[in-house]
Enzyme design. Sequence first.
Site, mmCIF file in Angstrom:
data_model
loop_
_atom_site.group_PDB
_atom_site.id
_atom_site.type_symbol
_atom_site.label_atom_id
_atom_site.label_comp_id
_atom_site.label_asym_id
_atom_site.label_seq_id
_atom_site.Cartn_x
_atom_site.Cartn_y
_atom_site.Cartn_z
ATOM 1 C CG MET A 1 -11.373 -2.949 4.953
ATOM 2 S SD MET A 1 -9.901 -2.568 3.827
ATOM 3 C CE MET A 1 -8.973 -1.508 4.997
ATOM 4 N N GLY B 1 -3.427 4.288 7.318
ATOM 5 C CA GLY B 1 -2.179 3.486 7.880
ATOM 6 C C GLY B 1 -1.958 2.840 8.935
ATOM 7 C CG HIS C 1 -3.344 -1.601 -1.898
ATOM 8 N ND1 HIS C 1 -4.650 -2.472 -1.781
ATOM 9 C CD2 HIS C 1 -4.315 -0.632 -0.581
ATOM 10 C CE1 HIS C 1 -5.535 -2.324 -0.919
ATOM 11 N NE2 HIS C 1 -5.465 -1.261 -0.445
ATOM 12 C CG HIS D 1 -9.251 -0.181 -0.524
ATOM 13 N ND1 HIS D 1 -8.572 -0.477 0.260
ATOM 14 C CD2 HIS D 1 -10.389 -1.101 -1.104
ATOM 15 C CE1 HIS D 1 -9.442 -0.158 1.188
ATOM 16 N NE2 HIS D 1 -10.468 -0.719 0.542
ATOM 17 C CB SER E 1 -1.013 0.152 1.425
ATOM 18 O OG SER E 1 -1.653 1.068 1.359
ATOM 19 C CG ASP F 1 -5.799 -3.040 2.886
ATOM 20 O OD1 ASP F 1 -4.620 -2.514 4.021
ATOM 21 O OD2 ASP F 1 -7.065 -2.200 2.278
ATOM 22 N N GLY G 1 -8.994 3.844 7.120
ATOM 23 C CA GLY G 1 -8.735 5.182 6.393
ATOM 24 C C GLY G 1 -7.656 5.795 7.451
ATOM 25 C CG ASP H 1 -5.108 1.959 0.456
ATOM 26 O OD1 ASP H 1 -6.345 1.363 0.154
ATOM 27 O OD2 ASP H 1 -3.898 2.198 1.154
ATOM 28 C CG MET I 1 -8.475 6.728 1.580
ATOM 29 S SD MET I 1 -7.617 6.979 3.138
ATOM 30 C CE MET I 1 -6.787 5.417 3.412
ATOM 31 C CG MET J 1 -11.236 2.494 1.352
ATOM 32 S SD MET J 1 -9.776 3.062 2.639
ATOM 33 C CE MET J 1 -8.709 2.636 1.378
HETATM 34 C C1 DX5 Z 1 -6.485 1.846 5.174
HETATM 35 C C2 DX5 Z 1 -6.059 1.390 3.653
HETATM 36 C C3 DX5 Z 1 -4.323 0.123 3.942
HETATM 37 C C4 DX5 Z 1 -3.584 0.707 4.783
HETATM 38 C C5 DX5 Z 1 -3.250 -0.410 5.022
HETATM 39 O O1 DX5 Z 1 -7.200 2.703 4.883
HETATM 40 O O2 DX5 Z 1 -6.810 0.613 2.733
HETATM 41 O O3 DX5 Z 1 -4.753 0.135 2.887
HETATM 42 O O4 DX5 Z 1 -2.525 1.390 4.038
HETATM 43 O O5 DX5 Z 1 -2.017 0.440 6.099
HETATM 44 P P1 DX5 Z 1 -1.539 -0.963 6.899
HETATM 45 O O6 DX5 Z 1 -0.124 -1.558 6.512
HETATM 46 O O7 DX5 Z 1 -0.144 0.132 7.719
HETATM 47 O O8 DX5 Z 1 -2.788 -0.863 8.327
HETATM 48 ZN ZN ZN Z 2 -5.904 -0.053 0.974
#
Ligand code: DX5
Ligand code: ZN
Length: 216
Positions: A137, A144, A32, A66, A7, A175, A142, A34, A36, A68
């Site tokens: 998930m 990392g 990946h 992804h 990610s 994820d 939201g 992300d 948001m 969100m």
């Molecule tokens: C969270 C994201 C993830 C995130 C994962 O909302 O969808 O893809 O980047 O981060 P880690 O691996 O640090 O949990």
């Molecule tokens: Zn993600």
Amino acid sequence: MAIISPSILSADFCRLGDECRMALEAGAEMLHFDVMDGHFVPNISFGVPVLASLHRGIPSAFFDVHLMISHPLSYVDAFAKAGASLINFHLEAEDDPAAVLDAIEAAGCKGGMTISPGTPAEKLFPWLDRLDLVLVMGVEPGFGGQKFMPSALDKLAALKAERQARGLEFLLEVDGGVNAETAPLCTKAGADVLVAGSAVFAAADPAAVVQALAAV
Ligand code: DX5
Ligand code: ZN
């Protein structure tokens, strides 16, 4: 061997292209991405222009997008044109899932559906025959760097059993909170694809982490 989809949310955005190339050279099969919107999740990340730049710079990369966001239907075409290989959207989003899947197919991308921790795996069952990938998930979407929630393991196992019972072929992805400790639990439960953000990009040797996770 697991498929690794780092990610890039946890990458150094000042060196984003280099971070992506490093992950791919280390053996990551996907990147990946992300997205948001500050509405579906309480955070804002990056969007279409960033994907377009990365796709122009690294055209061979498989972009695992992804979404969100509350209204994926409005953005499928833009992300497809920008270079998305696969578009993942949340079952909890506001749009009609059938319409979003139709749009993803029409745009020529692979399609994935995602469930947040509060959604039972069974809610995905009616959609499974249309999906190339299912994303479970391991954290609330939201941010990392959160701790893995073991409830994701039961969902992976349930989805794997359902896939087998129905002779389907979608990939199972997990994820959030995936690291050296939790990755083996995820693959044991049925995950084919591991998303890892902070475990990779905050590491002293990110390439070594990609290789170690792939060997899980
Ligand atoms: C969270 C994201 C993830 C995130 C994962 O909302 O969808 O893809 O980047 O981060 P880690 O691996 O640090 O949990
Ligand atoms: Zn993600």
